[in-house]
Design a protein around this motif. Sequence first.
Motif, short mmCIF file in Angstrom:
data_model
loop_
_atom_site.label_atom_id
_atom_site.label_comp_id
_atom_site.label_asym_id
_atom_site.label_seq_id
_atom_site.Cartn_x
_atom_site.Cartn_y
_atom_site.Cartn_z
N LEU A 200 0.85 -1.19 0.00
CA LEU A 200 0.00 0.00 0.00
C LEU A 200 0.88 1.24 0.00
O LEU A 200 1.51 1.56 1.01
N THR A 201 0.97 1.91 -1.14
CA THR A 201 1.74 3.15 -1.24
C THR A 201 0.95 4.13 -2.10
O THR A 201 -0.06 3.78 -2.71
N ASP A 202 1.46 5.36 -2.15
CA ASP A 202 0.78 6.39 -2.95
C ASP A 202 0.83 6.07 -4.44
O ASP A 202 0.02 6.59 -5.21
N ARG A 203 1.79 5.24 -4.86
CA ARG A 203 1.90 4.93 -6.29
C ARG A 203 1.38 3.53 -6.63
O ARG A 203 1.56 3.07 -7.75
N SER A 204 0.72 2.89 -5.69
CA SER A 204 0.18 1.56 -5.96
C SER A 204 -0.95 1.64 -6.98
O SER A 204 -1.83 2.50 -6.88
N ASP A 231 10.99 -0.73 2.30
CA ASP A 231 10.87 0.39 1.38
C ASP A 231 11.78 0.23 0.18
O ASP A 231 11.42 0.60 -0.95
N THR A 240 3.97 -1.36 -8.18
CA THR A 240 3.47 -1.60 -6.83
C THR A 240 1.96 -1.72 -6.96
O THR A 240 1.32 -0.87 -7.60
N ARG A 242 -2.01 -2.87 -5.23
CA ARG A 242 -2.82 -3.01 -4.02
C ARG A 242 -4.09 -3.78 -4.35
O ARG A 242 -4.55 -3.78 -5.50
N ASP A 250 -7.50 -2.35 6.20
CA ASP A 250 -6.31 -1.83 5.52
C ASP A 250 -5.56 -2.88 4.70
O ASP A 250 -4.91 -2.54 3.71
#
Length: 268
Positions: A200-204, A231, A240, A242, A250
Motif C-alpha cells: 500500500l503506497t501512494d503509487r500503488s 521500502d 506496486t 494493491r 487496511d
Amino acid sequence: MNLIEIDSLDYPGVEIFASLTEAQLRNVLEPDKGIFIAESPKVIAVALKQGYEPLAFMCERRHVEGDAAPLLAGFDEVPVYVGARELLAGLTGYTLTRGVLCAMRRPAARPLAEVVAGASRVAVIDGVVDTTNIGAIFRSAAALGIDAVALTRSSCDPLNRRAVRVSMGSVFLVPWTWLPAGSGPEALRQFGFKTVAMALTDRSVPIDDAALCAEPRLAIVLGTEGDGLADSVIAGADYTARIPMAHGVDSLNVAAASAVAFWQLRRR
C-alpha cells in the motif's frame, strides 16, 4: 517389509521423528544429509509421486495394512517403525498426522535459472517467517497456476514440517528455490521478469491494472507478516499493486493476499 517394533521413542533411528529440531533435520552444514518430515498419507503420497526419497516411516501397527499400505509398497528396505498409539502420541503433533510419518531426504537446492526457465508467473516470498503462511502460499500457488516460487534467505523453510502439512503437499508440486544470498526480487530481472510489489503506497495501482496483468513474465513479491515489504524492495519494483479493500480494512493476511494476487495476475 522392514518392520521394526518399538516400545520407546529412544529407540535408535527414531530420533529423526522424536528429538531432532528443524535446524538439525535441515543440516545447514551438510545439506546433502538434510532430512524433512512429511505427515499424513495424502501428503506423503504426493511427495513419493514427485520422486522424493523416503528414509524411514513411522506409524501405528494397524496402519501398516491400512492407510500406510500403498505408501510402503516398493520400499521393502526402508525402515518402518511401528508402535502403540499411546507411545507415538508422545510425538508433538502426532495425533494430527492420521497415523503416518515419513522422513525424507531433502533434495539439493536448484539454481534459480533452472527453476524459472519457461515460467511466466513466479511468486517471490520475502521474509515470510510463519510456517502456516508459507504452507498456505504454496497451496494457493499450486492451485492458481504459479509456475515457480523463489524465497529470500530470511523466509521460512518450505520443507518445515508444519509448512508441508498446511500446504497439503503443494510444496512438492511447485518448483522452488532460494534467491542467491544477498539478493532480492531484483534477481528475477536477469531472466526477463518485471516485478510487482504487493504493498500500500501512494503509487500503488489496482491489482487489475491492464498493463500489469498483460506482462508476459511477472514476479509477484509478497512481504513479511506485519511490516510488509521493505521500502527499498518497493522502490526497486517495476510496479506496486494493491488489493482494493472495503469497510476500512487496511490489508489482508499475506496468505490470503497471495491467493487474490495469484488469481488476478495469472497468465491469461
